[in-house]
Motif scaffolding. Structure first.
Motif, PDB file in Angstrom:
ATOM      1  N   THR A  73       0.840  -1.189   0.000  1.00 58.17           N
ATOM      2  CA  THR A  73       0.000   0.000   0.000  1.00 58.17           C
ATOM      3  C   THR A  73       0.879   1.245   0.000  1.00 58.17           C
ATOM      4  O   THR A  73       1.863   1.305   0.730  1.00 58.17           O
ATOM      5  CB  THR A  73      -0.870   0.005   1.270  1.00 58.17           C
ATOM      6  OG1 THR A  73      -1.484  -1.254   1.365  1.00 58.17           O
ATOM      7  CG2 THR A  73      -1.933   1.075   1.196  1.00 58.17           C
ATOM      8  N   GLY A  74       0.557   2.180  -0.821  1.00 62.31           N
ATOM      9  CA  GLY A  74       1.326   3.427  -0.860  1.00 62.31           C
ATOM     10  C   GLY A  74       2.437   3.396  -1.897  1.00 62.31           C
ATOM     11  O   GLY A  74       3.131   4.377  -2.103  1.00 62.31           O
ATOM     12  N   SER A  75       2.621   2.257  -2.584  1.00 59.16           N
ATOM     13  CA  SER A  75       3.727   2.204  -3.535  1.00 59.16           C
ATOM     14  C   SER A  75       3.383   2.937  -4.837  1.00 59.16           C
ATOM     15  O   SER A  75       4.271   3.235  -5.621  1.00 59.16           O
ATOM     16  CB  SER A  75       4.165   0.763  -3.803  1.00 59.16           C
ATOM     17  OG  SER A  75       3.075  -0.036  -4.125  1.00 59.16           O
ATOM     18  N   LYS A  77       0.440   2.104  -6.928  1.00 62.28           N
ATOM     19  CA  LYS A  77      -0.316   1.320  -7.910  1.00 62.28           C
ATOM     20  C   LYS A  77      -1.505   2.099  -8.457  1.00 62.28           C
ATOM     21  O   LYS A  77      -1.636   2.308  -9.654  1.00 62.28           O
ATOM     22  CB  LYS A  77      -0.841   0.018  -7.274  1.00 62.28           C
ATOM     23  CG  LYS A  77       0.218  -0.915  -6.764  1.00 62.28           C
ATOM     24  CD  LYS A  77      -0.395  -2.182  -6.182  1.00 62.28           C
ATOM     25  CE  LYS A  77      -1.300  -1.958  -4.989  1.00 62.28           C
ATOM     26  NZ  LYS A  77      -0.658  -1.347  -3.817  1.00 62.28           N
ATOM     27  N   THR A  78      -2.380   2.484  -7.551  1.00 58.86           N
ATOM     28  CA  THR A  78      -3.655   3.025  -7.988  1.00 58.86           C
ATOM     29  C   THR A  78      -3.528   4.374  -8.689  1.00 58.86           C
ATOM     30  O   THR A  78      -4.178   4.616  -9.701  1.00 58.86           O
ATOM     31  CB  THR A  78      -4.600   3.172  -6.785  1.00 58.86           C
ATOM     32  OG1 THR A  78      -4.549   1.969  -6.037  1.00 58.86           O
ATOM     33  CG2 THR A  78      -6.010   3.427  -7.231  1.00 58.86           C
ATOM     34  N   THR A  79      -2.698   5.246  -8.160  1.00 59.11           N
ATOM     35  CA  THR A  79      -2.601   6.560  -8.785  1.00 59.11           C
ATOM     36  C   THR A  79      -1.728   6.519 -10.040  1.00 59.11           C
ATOM     37  O   THR A  79      -1.962   7.276 -10.973  1.00 59.11           O
ATOM     38  CB  THR A  79      -2.014   7.603  -7.807  1.00 59.11           C
ATOM     39  OG1 THR A  79      -0.773   7.110  -7.304  1.00 59.11           O
ATOM     40  CG2 THR A  79      -2.968   7.872  -6.652  1.00 59.11           C
ATOM     41  N   LEU A 107     -13.397   8.683  -4.930  1.00 61.72           N
ATOM     42  CA  LEU A 107     -13.401  10.147  -4.925  1.00 61.72           C
ATOM     43  C   LEU A 107     -12.010  10.726  -4.716  1.00 61.72           C
ATOM     44  O   LEU A 107     -11.550  11.578  -5.474  1.00 61.72           O
ATOM     45  CB  LEU A 107     -14.277  10.651  -3.769  1.00 61.72           C
ATOM     46  CG  LEU A 107     -15.683  11.091  -4.044  1.00 61.72           C
ATOM     47  CD1 LEU A 107     -16.581   9.908  -4.338  1.00 61.72           C
ATOM     48  CD2 LEU A 107     -16.233  11.810  -2.819  1.00 61.72           C
ATOM     49  N   SER A 108     -11.329  10.252  -3.670  1.00 65.10           N
ATOM     50  CA  SER A 108     -10.074  10.899  -3.316  1.00 65.10           C
ATOM     51  C   SER A 108      -8.992  10.548  -4.340  1.00 65.10           C
ATOM     52  O   SER A 108      -8.147  11.378  -4.666  1.00 65.10           O
ATOM     53  CB  SER A 108      -9.655  10.546  -1.887  1.00 65.10           C
ATOM     54  OG  SER A 108      -9.067   9.290  -1.848  1.00 65.10           O
ATOM     55  N   LEU A 109      -9.048   9.329  -4.888  1.00 63.42           N
ATOM     56  CA  LEU A 109      -8.035   8.951  -5.872  1.00 63.42           C
ATOM     57  C   LEU A 109      -8.207   9.737  -7.165  1.00 63.42           C
ATOM     58  O   LEU A 109      -7.230  10.214  -7.744  1.00 63.42           O
ATOM     59  CB  LEU A 109      -8.106   7.452  -6.145  1.00 63.42           C
ATOM     60  CG  LEU A 109      -7.593   6.611  -4.975  1.00 63.42           C
ATOM     61  CD1 LEU A 109      -8.098   5.195  -5.063  1.00 63.42           C
ATOM     62  CD2 LEU A 109      -6.067   6.643  -4.920  1.00 63.42           C
ATOM     63  N   ALA A 110      -9.448   9.890  -7.597  1.00 63.76           N
ATOM     64  CA  ALA A 110      -9.689  10.664  -8.819  1.00 63.76           C
ATOM     65  C   ALA A 110      -9.187  12.089  -8.601  1.00 63.76           C
ATOM     66  O   ALA A 110      -8.539  12.675  -9.480  1.00 63.76           O
ATOM     67  CB  ALA A 110     -11.171  10.650  -9.163  1.00 63.76           C
ATOM     68  N   GLY A 111      -9.444  12.629  -7.417  1.00 63.17           N
ATOM     69  CA  GLY A 111      -9.003  13.991  -7.106  1.00 63.17           C
ATOM     70  C   GLY A 111      -7.489  14.101  -7.181  1.00 63.17           C
ATOM     71  O   GLY A 111      -6.937  15.028  -7.782  1.00 63.17           O
ATOM     72  N   ARG A 112      -6.832  13.101  -6.609  1.00 59.91           N
ATOM     73  CA  ARG A 112      -5.372  13.124  -6.584  1.00 59.91           C
ATOM     74  C   ARG A 112      -4.792  13.010  -8.004  1.00 59.91           C
ATOM     75  O   ARG A 112      -3.870  13.728  -8.380  1.00 59.91           O
ATOM     76  CB  ARG A 112      -4.879  11.960  -5.716  1.00 59.91           C
ATOM     77  CG  ARG A 112      -3.407  11.688  -5.777  1.00 59.91           C
ATOM     78  CD  ARG A 112      -2.633  12.705  -4.983  1.00 59.91           C
ATOM     79  NE  ARG A 112      -1.194  12.477  -5.095  1.00 59.91           N
ATOM     80  CZ  ARG A 112      -0.292  13.114  -4.383  1.00 59.91           C
ATOM     81  NH1 ARG A 112      -0.663  14.025  -3.498  1.00 59.91           N
ATOM     82  NH2 ARG A 112       0.980  12.867  -4.548  1.00 59.91           N
ATOM     83  N   VAL A 113      -5.340  12.107  -8.792  1.00 61.33           N
ATOM     84  CA  VAL A 113      -4.792  11.901 -10.134  1.00 61.33           C
ATOM     85  C   VAL A 113      -5.059  13.130 -11.011  1.00 61.33           C
ATOM     86  O   VAL A 113      -4.194  13.552 -11.795  1.00 61.33           O
ATOM     87  CB  VAL A 113      -5.343  10.603 -10.765  1.00 61.33           C
ATOM     88  CG1 VAL A 113      -4.933  10.467 -12.214  1.00 61.33           C
ATOM     89  CG2 VAL A 113      -4.850   9.396  -9.970  1.00 61.33           C
TER      90      VAL A 113
HETATM   91  O1  CDP Z   1      -2.349   2.066  -4.650  1.00 63.90           O
HETATM   92  P1  CDP Z   1      -1.178   2.182  -3.739  1.00 63.90           P
HETATM   93  O2  CDP Z   1      -1.548   1.872  -2.335  1.00 63.90           O
HETATM   94  O3  CDP Z   1      -0.010   1.390  -4.188  1.00 63.90           O
HETATM   95  O4  CDP Z   1      -0.694   3.709  -3.754  1.00 63.90           O
HETATM   96  P2  CDP Z   1      -1.451   4.997  -4.275  1.00 63.90           P
HETATM   97  O5  CDP Z   1      -2.848   5.033  -3.789  1.00 63.90           O
HETATM   98  O6  CDP Z   1      -1.232   5.128  -5.732  1.00 63.90           O
HETATM   99  O7  CDP Z   1      -0.703   6.149  -3.513  1.00 63.90           O
HETATM  100  C1  CDP Z   1       0.638   6.501  -3.776  1.00 63.90           C
HETATM  101  C2  CDP Z   1       0.989   7.720  -2.973  1.00 63.90           C
HETATM  102  O8  CDP Z   1       0.269   8.826  -3.468  1.00 63.90           O
HETATM  103  C3  CDP Z   1       0.624   7.652  -1.513  1.00 63.90           C
HETATM  104  O9  CDP Z   1       1.643   7.109  -0.745  1.00 63.90           O
HETATM  105  C4  CDP Z   1       0.425   9.094  -1.158  1.00 63.90           C
HETATM  106  O10 CDP Z   1       1.649   9.673  -0.827  1.00 63.90           O
HETATM  107  C5  CDP Z   1      -0.046   9.722  -2.433  1.00 63.90           C
HETATM  108  N1  CDP Z   1      -1.500   9.977  -2.417  1.00 63.90           N
HETATM  109  C6  CDP Z   1      -1.986  11.161  -1.883  1.00 63.90           C
HETATM  110  O11 CDP Z   1      -1.227  11.959  -1.425  1.00 63.90           O
HETATM  111  N2  CDP Z   1      -3.336  11.416  -1.876  1.00 63.90           N
HETATM  112  C7  CDP Z   1      -4.215  10.528  -2.375  1.00 63.90           C
HETATM  113  N3  CDP Z   1      -5.520  10.788  -2.348  1.00 63.90           N
HETATM  114  C8  CDP Z   1      -3.748   9.314  -2.901  1.00 63.90           C
HETATM  115  C9  CDP Z   1      -2.378   9.074  -2.918  1.00 63.90           C
END
Ligand code: CDP
Ligand code: MG
Length: 681
Positions: A73-75, A77-79, A107-113
């Motif tokens: 988690t956090g690596s 993948k999703t973003t 919601l939050s992922l779309a916002g971030r991307v």
């Molecule tokens: O999917 P995975 O858990 O591998 O990681 P990710 O969701 O792509 O998130 C990668 C990094 O993006 C996170 O460690 C956060 O530092 C950042 N992130 C963020 O700041 N705000 C978000 N809403 C999503 C991700």
């Protein structure tokens, strides 16, 4: 009976617990937060572990039709993966869908991307969740809940708008994800057979049963991402804890008093009520700590929290203040919270449990699986070495199940079966599920749909009735769809749409526990002796009368944002109803008709008062009780229908409506004849 208070858990932690080792640094209270210097988004993207593998990943994903991708988690993948694909021109002819089990994640992922790509949300990058669609014809990267993609598949079983479907958080195994696996797999096969644009299917997760997924998705290759996981020290309690909330509280304050202020705490709990209660207690205690102690910012996190408040966990806390996040399992995988150094794991989770023999689906607090416990612990090691306090013994840990049983094997499948039939799946009982639900629960689901009038059985085949087809058009549980569809018969569609919309969003009632008496006083005027649904209806009507005035909401402890959502949901449901040529009528002040209509949809959730003052659910003959939050708690109506059962110390009915027994019989004569016969035998 007074009993001896438990000694503080610190004494029960294993020797060597950092509770005793952490040095209080002189003047350390106001240490600046480490490693949080603002870096540009581009730099941040390049610092993610996944960035190293970018080229290689793109090359592999270009070739593969199926892949399973595992990474901490956090690596990233999703973003990142959707962006990498898009940037490399993979799947450009269509849309890249990324599914999430949770709304807040989508919601939050779309916002971030969108932020990373510097585009306005809803243009290149968008999201679709139930009752909310922030996409446009330009959208190429689309985050959506898995339930939404499933719904789209009803109109487009081959998912032709999409070139890539990323099934994210696959390990969650929600019922929607599991059905979606089968739907996507079928779409992929059929598109190849029919020489259509191929569909790429990518399964992603932080932890999962790799072989199972790989096998199911045509023996797809597994790509492992190297993550950044720092060592985590795990501590167990010496003795089992009878009260995990108390243990959590004590642990929070021990850490709080001893750890440097930049070390944030994440506590895994089970649900809204206990989270809000503990948040309150923590804030109270923190207020009374000596000034030498750093301030504490307590942030609750659970699915039914309004999204703006959910997003608070990502915002920085005031400088020098410690963040304490009290969360449900929502923080296990799908979201990353920075700064977490300590995880406190109560070892508990609230989850659905279903017994096909009794037909009873309940939400119950239960033990997590080992996989969940490891995932929770992992949250402490995202940025640096961390600590995880498990509020259970090592032996208790050893006895946990390895993996969480997929939801599809422990929930009522009526919705699933209805959707599969609407998708045109010919033989629902033999659908290609990754993990098959028991034949018994599938049969039970068919039976329930039959009782609701949604299906008929013809020569061993299960077919949708016209009512069933309409039910599948509504994005609601079958019994609620049925209620809506029955409403024209009782001339109360307007009211039923309101009630069902009120039940489809998070609570519109705001109940700050500190002001309990005020809440009770102002709410009195809305309370209906006919039950919770009618009370909610009264509140909605009053809200409309003042045109949603914010001051009115505040004075009446009504959550104005959620009320706003209710109006949106209602408008969308109304649209669907109008398209189905339903007559829109209001029963005005005659609420009996509305209750009668509810009886016709919810009759399988009916309960009868017994001579001894208890209630028995008519469907399962199980003893149930009225939840204290219900307006009927003090009353003893002879018959009620209810929305759901919640199992805590007892089995509680939530959201009740007073009904006549005649209405129940009228709704399903054959069913009640059988039920009553069964109860007498
Ligand atoms: O999917 P995975 O858990 O591998 O990681 P990710 O969701 O792509 O998130 C990668 C990094 O993006 C996170 O460690 C956060 O530092 C950042 N992130 C963020 O700041 N705000 C978000 N809403 C999503 C991700
Ligand atoms: Mg992710």
């Amino acid at each position: 009976m007074p009993h001896e208070p438990d000694p503080p858990p610190a004494k029960r932690f294993k020797p060597g617990s950092p509770f005793f080792r952490l040095d209080k640094r002189p003047g350390g209270m106001l240490l600046p937060r480490a490693s949080h210097a603002p870096t540009s988004l581009d730099v941040q993207r390049k610092q993610l572990p996944i960035y190293q593998a970018r080229t290689q990943l793109i090359n592999q994903l270009r070739q593969l039709h199926n892949a399973v991708l595992i990474g901490e988690t956090g690596s990233g993948k999703t973003t990142q993966i959707p962006q990498y694909l898009y940037e490399a021109g993979i799947g450009r002819q269509g849309v890249i869908a990324v599914t999430q089990p949770r709304r807040v994640a989508a919601l939050s992922l779309a916002g971030r991307v969108a932020e990373e790509k510097r585009v306005q949300l809803g243009k290149l990058v968008g999201y679709t969740v139930r009752f909310e669609d922030v996409t446009s014809s330009e959208t190429k990267l689309k985050f959506m809940t898995d339930g939404m993609l499933l719904r789209e598949a009803i109109g487009d079983p081959l998912l032709l708008r999409y070139t890539v479907v990323i099934l994210d958080e696959a390990h969650e195994r929600t019922v929607h994800t599991d059905v979606l696996f089968g739907v996507v797999k079928t779409a992929q096969r059929k598109r190849t057979e029919q020489n259509k644009v191929p569909l790429k299917v990518l399964v992603m997760s932080a932890t999962m049963d790799v072989d199972l997924f790989s096998q199911y998705f045509n023996k797809s290759p597994v790509l492992y991402l190297e993550g950044r996981q720092h060592p985590i020290q795990i501590y167990y309690t010496k003795r089992p804890q009878s009260d995990y909330l108390q243990a959590a509280l004590v642990s929070i304050f021990q850490i709080h008093q001893e750890a440097p202020p930049s070390h944030d705490i994440l506590v895994f709990m089970t649900g809204q009520e206990e989270i809000e209660a503990l948040a309150r207690t923590c804030r109270d205690i923190a207020k009374h700590l000596p000034d030498t102690c750093v301030p504490m910012t307590v942030i609750p996190l659970y699915a039914s929290l309004p999204p703006t408040q959910q997003l608070r966990v990502f915002q920085p806390t005031p400088k020098g203040s410690r963040k304490v996040v009290l969360s449900t399992n929502i923080a296990e995988t799908s979201i990353t919270i920075s700064g977490i150094k300590y995880v406190i794991d109560t070892g508990m989770v609230k989850a659905k449990r279903y017994n096909p023999d009794s037909g009873l689906e309940v939400l119950a607090v239960q033990r997590v699986s080992k996989a969940q416990a490891w995932q929770r612990a992992g949250r402490a090691g995202r940025e640096d070495a961390g600590f995880c306090y498990r509020l259970y013994t090592e032996e208790e840990f050893d006895n946990l199940a390895n993996m969480t049983v997929p939801e599809i094997q422990r929930c009522n499948l009526a919705s699933v079966v209805l959707q599969l039939l609407a998708l045109g799946v010919p033989d629902v009982l033999n659908f290609d599920f990754m993990s098959k639900p028991s034949p018994e629960s599938l049969r039970m689901a068919v039976e329930q749909l039959y009782i609701l009038g949604a299906v008929e059985k013809k020569d061993e085949q299960v077919l949708l009735t016209p009512l069933g087809k309409n039910m599948a058009c509504l994005p609601l549980e079958p019994r609620f769809s049925k209620t809506v569809l029955m409403s024209p018969d009782f001339s109360c569609t307007e009211e039923v749409l309101t009630i069902i919309s009120l039940l489809s969003v998070d609570s519109v009632l705001y109940n700050p526990p500190a002001r309990r008496d005020d809440v009770l006083a102002v709410r009195k005027k809305f309370i209906s002796s006919e039950g919770d649904h009618m009370t909610l209806l009264n509140i909605y009507r009053a809200f409309r009368k003042v045109s949603g005035n914010k001051d009115w909401c505040r004075e009446n402890f009504v959550n104005s944002r959620n009320m706003g959502l209710v109006s949106e949901v209602r408008a969308q449901l109304k649209d669907i109803c109008i398209k189905m040529n339903m007559k829109m009528e209001s029963s005005q002040s005659d609420l009996a008709n509305v209750r009668r209509c509810l009886a016709h949809g919810l009759f399988m959730n009916a309960a009868e008062l017994q001579l001894d003052g208890s209630y028995v659910a008519l469907d399962t003959h199980q003893t149930v009780a009225i939840h204290p939050s219900s307006v009927l708690f003090q009353a003893k109506p002879a018959y009620v229908v209810f929305n759901e059962l919640l199992h805590t110390t007892r089995c509680y009915m939530r959201d009740l409506c007073l009904v006549d027994s005649d209405w129940l019989h009228e709704a399903a004569p054959e069913y009640f004849r059988r039920k009553l016969r069964a109860s007498r035998s």
